[in-house]
Every structure is written in structure tokens, then in C-alpha cells.
Design an enzyme around this catalytic site. Structure first.
Site, PDB file in Angstrom:
ATOM      1  N   SER A  97      -9.193 -30.695   3.891  1.00 54.02           N
ATOM      2  CA  SER A  97      -9.342 -29.386   4.909  1.00 54.02           C
ATOM      3  C   SER A  97     -11.027 -28.981   4.572  1.00 54.02           C
ATOM      4  O   SER A  97     -11.678 -28.095   5.485  1.00 54.02           O
ATOM      5  CB  SER A  97      -8.537 -28.445   4.825  1.00 54.02           C
ATOM      6  OG  SER A  97      -7.235 -28.753   5.650  1.00 54.02           O
TER       7      SER A  97
ATOM      8  N   HIS B 263      -5.200 -20.285   6.741  1.00 59.98           N
ATOM      9  CA  HIS B 263      -6.128 -21.396   6.643  1.00 59.98           C
ATOM     10  C   HIS B 263      -7.496 -21.358   7.671  1.00 59.98           C
ATOM     11  O   HIS B 263      -8.506 -21.814   7.096  1.00 59.98           O
ATOM     12  CB  HIS B 263      -5.257 -22.882   7.061  1.00 59.98           C
ATOM     13  CG  HIS B 263      -5.933 -24.125   6.614  1.00 59.98           C
ATOM     14  ND1 HIS B 263      -6.670 -24.557   7.556  1.00 59.98           N
ATOM     15  CD2 HIS B 263      -5.758 -24.946   5.905  1.00 59.98           C
ATOM     16  CE1 HIS B 263      -7.087 -25.882   7.249  1.00 59.98           C
ATOM     17  NE2 HIS B 263      -6.436 -25.978   5.992  1.00 59.98           N
TER      18      HIS B 263
ATOM     19  N   ASP C 225      -8.011 -24.458  14.733  1.00 59.08           N
ATOM     20  CA  ASP C 225      -7.050 -24.321  13.427  1.00 59.08           C
ATOM     21  C   ASP C 225      -5.978 -23.147  13.277  1.00 59.08           C
ATOM     22  O   ASP C 225      -5.350 -23.165  14.563  1.00 59.08           O
ATOM     23  CB  ASP C 225      -7.958 -23.857  12.172  1.00 59.08           C
ATOM     24  CG  ASP C 225      -7.696 -24.337  10.981  1.00 59.08           C
ATOM     25  OD1 ASP C 225      -6.734 -24.142  10.379  1.00 59.08           O
ATOM     26  OD2 ASP C 225      -8.457 -25.278  10.426  1.00 59.08           O
TER      27      ASP C 225
END
Length: 611
Positions: free
Chosen positions: A211, A53, A19
């Protein structure tokens, strides 16, 4: 945060998150390794964005499975903008090379980009297939560029058959309009709307997107694999997991989709799993006689599989040669012995090829044209199968359907050993007239010791180690002291293991300060200012058996420790127009998928909106 040591002793296993990195504002769990493949360093912390994120995705996984170890592989710049497929592939190559050493059970890919309506392969497909063969399950977010279901498709990074594709739902049997899904490609669904996440300061956020649906499934995979190992002694395959998930999930009307129910899934495993009885084994010797035609200076490469499980690998020159592998297989049972050619290519008009002349299994020789032999072209999926032939002009797998009689009970395959040479280049600073002293350990067992003077010097040790198995090579400094203001110190410059030179600052090196207990672990460094252990996580390919030494592709030394043939294959792969579009972190948003807008509502929850 820093690179830390392997954790094969954790029964809960390790989850790899690929990520945008981590943040000190969010819980990263028991972080055992990290690497930034975008910037090529060991710092995955994003100081410029507390809510990056990857940190939020990781926090969600940790909340669902707090006992699992975590590996963060950062593949994006700090600003969270787009990355390349090649960078993601490097991270996956690391997972393939280190899955055994870190006991990896699951990989989370909350990445997005594109819309595929059918099964799609990319340059990452060989890594995904290798992980699936190891029963390491890769979970991928389906994406958030949906149009209310008018177009049935998922992200380009979730359409591979060796991934679990997760589409986001509302959590109550419906899809939000932005959720990408496909009855052909979506494997499982999970709630991806208003997912409450709380950071270390106690501030709560609500997150939307596939996600944040994928981590629910990733944690379920890790928990299921732990349960399966404890009850049966083996992990679930991808299909076994999906069958369990479907049988225990909540059906979404008549659509064929279902939402995962982790508690019911785990209960089903506990109810139905029976300990695997100890099967009689047959010590098996398999010899592949092969030659190859090189292209671009790179020889043909193959993996030897049995029933889809990797036994070994080899790089083949122009002269025909025997490549011998030993393994234990279930006795009195038929097996499929598979020679998988995996780096087909053409360079400057020269075609690389593999030629298999003969496969001998416990003395039974099979010609490639025998009736028991087939050639599965491309992916090993049983779709494009022809009669067996010697010349493998395309990437694919020569499959020998060996009868049960070829695997008699009672044979015992010898435990292969690798005669290993380990060289430590070190120097020291004395105190009170006493030089620095160290012990060399492998997997906690002493091999030798050395006393380091002020001049750097090679200390060479020889030992026999179990072949084709990862090992921890440990330099343990044990007489640190300060005498009359003089600080005794050991400096380790390099550790060379069977020809693989590893700098003390390489990504697979850690420094366990004090007792060798995994508690005070930092990134590797040359100067050992305190008693402690410099530990090298050495890949199993560095320890080839004597009989298969020429049949093992060595992993590259250095930070990435990825397989050479995968790197070569990646460099030669022609550009895939459909997949070289930049990969972006998958979440809801407008054209700039990573541009997450923050909105503060009355309850102080920040929302990542779908529009």
C-alpha cells in the site's frame, strides 16, 4: 472537507486515490473533488479513525508530488472493513467519465485480496482499459500475503494488464517475506518497509506494505506525465512509462525485478524527449453502418477507436443505420480504425449482438470481410484474432487496417458543435424591492442572464458549444445584498443541460463563493446566500455533435455521471467466483488485512507490522 471544483488548469495534473477515505489529521493536499461511493454521499472524512488508510496513502502521495491536485473516492465503510468489486468499479467509472475534465494523470489503488498467478480480468477491466487508452495510468499494490516467494502471484486487484503492478521491497534490493510478487505480473518495485509518514500534528509513523510502495510509483507517474507534457506535448503510454522506469531503475540482482528511481526517470525524460513536431493532419470522416440485436431491453453498444484512441461511441438498434464520426488524424500515415463491441451478453436466453455492415473512411468503403479487416475477440490484445466478419457474436474489436492513401494531407475536419439548451430552474428572495439576478456562463463566457422572482421558474438559454468536449456550466449570482434586514438570495433548484437534469447538490456541482477563482469552493447547494457561482462539471457526452448525436452514449445524470453502457454491462456480468471475494485495503497484517496493529516504540513511531 467538501466536493470542490475541477482544476484542468493545473499543469501538474490530478491524482485519484481510491481508498478508505481521508482524515483531518493528515495532509490531503489540494483536494479538488471527493465522493463516498460506499455510503453514496460527498463526505469522505473518517471521524472515527484519524489514521484511516486512505489518509496516510494520500499524505504520502502529496509529500512526493505537492503540486498535483487530489481526488479522493472512498469505497469502504468508515471502519475500514471489506468492500465489493462493484463499489470499486463505480469509482473507476467516475474516473473514466471525468478524467478529461479533471486532467487526471494517475490513479492509486492500494487495495488487496486474493493471489493471482497469471493475467486476470475482472468486471473493472473495461474501465482500466478505457483509462489506459486515455493515457491515465492506474497503479495497483501487489499485496502482502506473500510466502517468501514460494508462490509467485499478486493481488486480484493488481493482475490486470492495464495496471502498473507494484511489489514492495526493503528499499535495498530485497523482498520482505510478506511481499507478493511475480516475474510475470510485477511491473515495478518500490520500498514498502518502514515508510516514514508525518501527520499535521508532527507525529511520525512508520508504515509497511505494498500500500505504501504503490504511492511512490503513483507520484512518479504524475511527475513523469507532467514532464512529458511540458517537453513533448503528450503523455506517456503505460508501456512508455514502464520502459523508462526499467531503464533508469535499480536492478534487483538477477531476478529481473527492479526498484524505481524517480529522479533518474525524470532526468531521462528531460534528456531524451524532443518536442513533437506539428504533424500535417488529415480531416477524417468515418462512417460505421451497423445494426444490433438487443437482450434484456439493452441494445448493442460500440466505441469507435483509431489506433487505440477513442473517437466516439454509439448504441445500435435493430435497423441498419449510419453512425458518422469526424476527427483529425496524422496525414499520409496508415491507421487502424477499430469498432469495439463492448457489451456482449445473454439475458434470459436472448443473445445481444452487433452487426457491422460497412466501415467507410474518407469515402473508401470496407466490407467487414475484406482482407484488410480482422476480428480481435475479447480484449484488444492481438491474441485471439480471426478474419473479419459482420456478426460480432462476442465482445471484441473489428479492426480495419486503413492504408496511408486514405488519409491525405490538407483536409480539415470541421469543428463539430453541439446546439445546446440549458435550463435553470430558480427562484429568489428580494431585498429593497430588487429581485435576485444571475448570469449564465459556460466556461467563463456569458450566455445570458435572468432575474428570479419569489416563484420558481425555468430560465432557458440556447447556445452552440464545442461538441464532444466537457464544459463548465456556471450560474453566477451577482447582486447579493441585505436591505433593511431583508436578505436578497438566489435559490437554484435544478440545471438541465441538453436533457440532463442536475440537482444543485449533485456530486458534480460546486459553489465558488465570491469571485470565480476556485479559492473558496464548497459542495453545491440550492441556497446561494452569497454572491458566487454554482458550477456544473458537465461531461463531454452531454454535448454530442449534430452528425454524431445518435452515435453518442449519453452519460447518466445524477451523482455518479457514469456511462450507461458500463453500468448495464456491470449489472449483467455473471458473478466471477475468483473476484467477488471482498476487496480489502492492502497492507501488512494477519487474516484481517485491515486490522492494523499499533505499536509504540521508544522513538514514538507507530509501526504497522508484517505479522
Amino acid at each position: 472537507m467538501s466536493s470542490t471544483s475541477t482544476s484542468t488548469g493545473n499543469k501538474a495534473g490530478t491524482i485519484v486515490v481510491i481508498d478508505s477515505g481521508l482524515s483531518s489529521a493528515w495532509n490531503s493536499g489540494n483536494l479538488v473533488y471527493q465522493h463516498d461511493f460506499y455510503d453514496n454521499d460527498d463526505n469522505v472524512t473518517v471521524a472515527s479513525n484519524a489514521n484511516t488508510h486512505g489518509a496516510m496513502v494520500t499524505s504520502q502521495i502529496v509529500a512526493a508530488d505537492p503540486d498535483a491536485d487530489i481526488v479522493m473516492l472512498k469505497v469502504m465503510p468508515d471502519d475500514g472493513s471489506a468492500t465489493s468489486e462493484a463499489t470499486i468499479e463505480k469509482a473507476l467509472q467516475w474516473v473514466v467519465a471525468n478524467a478529461d475534465a479533471y486532467n487526471v494523470t494517475a490513479v492509486n489503488l492500494s487495495l488487496g485480496g486474493g493471489n493471482q498467478t497469471s493475467v486476470t480480468t475482472t468486471s473493472m477491466s473495461d474501465e482500466l482499459a478505457a483509462l489506459a487508452a486515455k493515457r491515465v495510468l492506474t497503479v495497483a499494490a501487489a499485496g502482502n500475503s506473500g510466502d517468501g516467494g514460494a508462490t509467485q502471484g499478486v493481488s486480484s486487484f493488481a493482475a490486470d494488464p492495464n495496471q502498473i503492478c507494484v511489489s514492495a521491497t526493503t528499499g535495498s534490493g530485497a523482498f520482505p517475506t510478506w511481499s507478493q510478487r511475480s516475474p510475470l505480473l510485477t511491473d515495478v518495485c518500490a520500498d514498502g518497509t518502514d515508510i516514514k509518514l508525518t501527520n499535521l500534528a508532527g507525529t511520525s509513523y512508520a508504515a509497511n506494505g505494498s500500500s505504501f510502495a504503490a504511492p511512490t510509483v503513483t507520484a512518479a507517474v504524475a511527475l513523469a506525465q507532467q514532464e512529458a507534457m511540458e517537453l513533448t506535448g503528450q503523455r506517456l503510454t503505460q508501456q512508455q512509462f514502464l520502459d523508462l522506469a526499467k531503464s533508469t531503475g535499480t536492478a534487483m540482482g538477477t531476478t529481473g525485478y527492479f526498484e524505481i528511481n524517480t529522479d533518474a526517470l525524470l532526468a531521462k525524460i528531460a534528456q531524451t524527449a524532443t518536442p513533437t513536431p506539428t504533424a500535417e493532419t488529415s480531416g477524417t470522416t468515418i462512417t460505421v453502418n451497423a445494426s444490433g440485436a438487443a437482450a434484456g431491453g439493452v441494445n448493442a453498444h460500440f466505441k469507435l477507436l483509431v489506433d487505440g484512441q477513442k473517437v466516439g461511441e454509439a448504441t445500435v438498434g435493430t435497423a441498419s443505420k449510419d453512425f458518422t464520426f469526424t476527427t483529425n488524424l496524422t496525414a499520409d500515415q496508415a491507421h487502424k480504425v477499430q469498432v469495439q463491441y463492448d457489451n456482449d451478453g445473454s439475458v434470459n436466453g436472448v443473445d445481444r449482438n452487433l452487426f457491422v455492415n460497412k466501415v467507410t473512411i474518407n469515402g473508401h468503403a470496407f466490407a467487414p470481410t475484406d482482407s484488410a479487416v480482422t476480428y480481435d475477440k475479447g480484449t484488444l490484445d492481438g491474441l485471439d484474432v480471426a478474419k473479419g466478419q459482420s456478426a460480432m457474436w462476442w465482445g471484441g474489436t473489428l479492426v480495419v487496417a486503413a492504408p496511408a492513401a486514405d488519409f491525405p494531407a490538407g483536409n480539415a475536419a470541421p469543428v463539430a458543435t453541439a446546439a445546446s439548451t440549458i435550463t435553470v430552474n430558480a427562484s429568489g428572495a428580494a431585498a429593497g424591492g430588487v429581485n435576485a439576478h444571475f448570469n449564465l456562463l459556460v466556461d467563463g463566457h456569458k450566455v445570458g442572464e435572468g432575474v428570479a422572482g419569489s416563484t420558481a421558474k425555468d430560465f432557458t438559454f440556447k447556445t452552440d458549444l464545442t461538441a464532444d468536449q466537457a464544459h463548465k456550466v456556471q450560474v453566477q449570482y451577482d447582486n447579493d445584498a441585505v436591505v433593511n434586514g431583508q436578505d436578497r438570495t438566489l435559490f437554484v433548484n435544478k440545471v438541465t443541460i441538453n436533457g440532463h437534469a442536475v440537482a444543485s447538490t449533485a456530486s458534480n456541482v460546486t459553489y465558488d463563493k465570491g469571485a470565480l477563482d476556485g479559492k473558496d469552493v464548497v459542495a453545491g447547494q440550492s441556497g446561494m446566500w452569497w454572491n458566487g457561482t454554482l458550477q456544473v462539471a458537465a461531461d463531454k457526452s452531454w454535448f454530442p455533435s449534430a452528425t454524431a448525436a445518435t452515435a453518442t452514449a449519453q452519460a447518466e445524470s445524477g451523482q455518479d455521471a457514469v456511462y450507461q453502457h458500463l453500468v448495464t454491462q456491470g449489472l449483467e456480468t455473471a458473478a466471477h467466483a475468483d473476484h467477488l471475494a471482498a476487496a480489502m485495503v492492502d497492507h501488512t497484517g494477519a487474516a484481517d488485512l485491515y486490522g492494523m496493529d499499533h505499536h509504540l516504540d521508544a522513538s514514538h513511531l507507530h509501526h504497522y507490522d508484517a505479522a
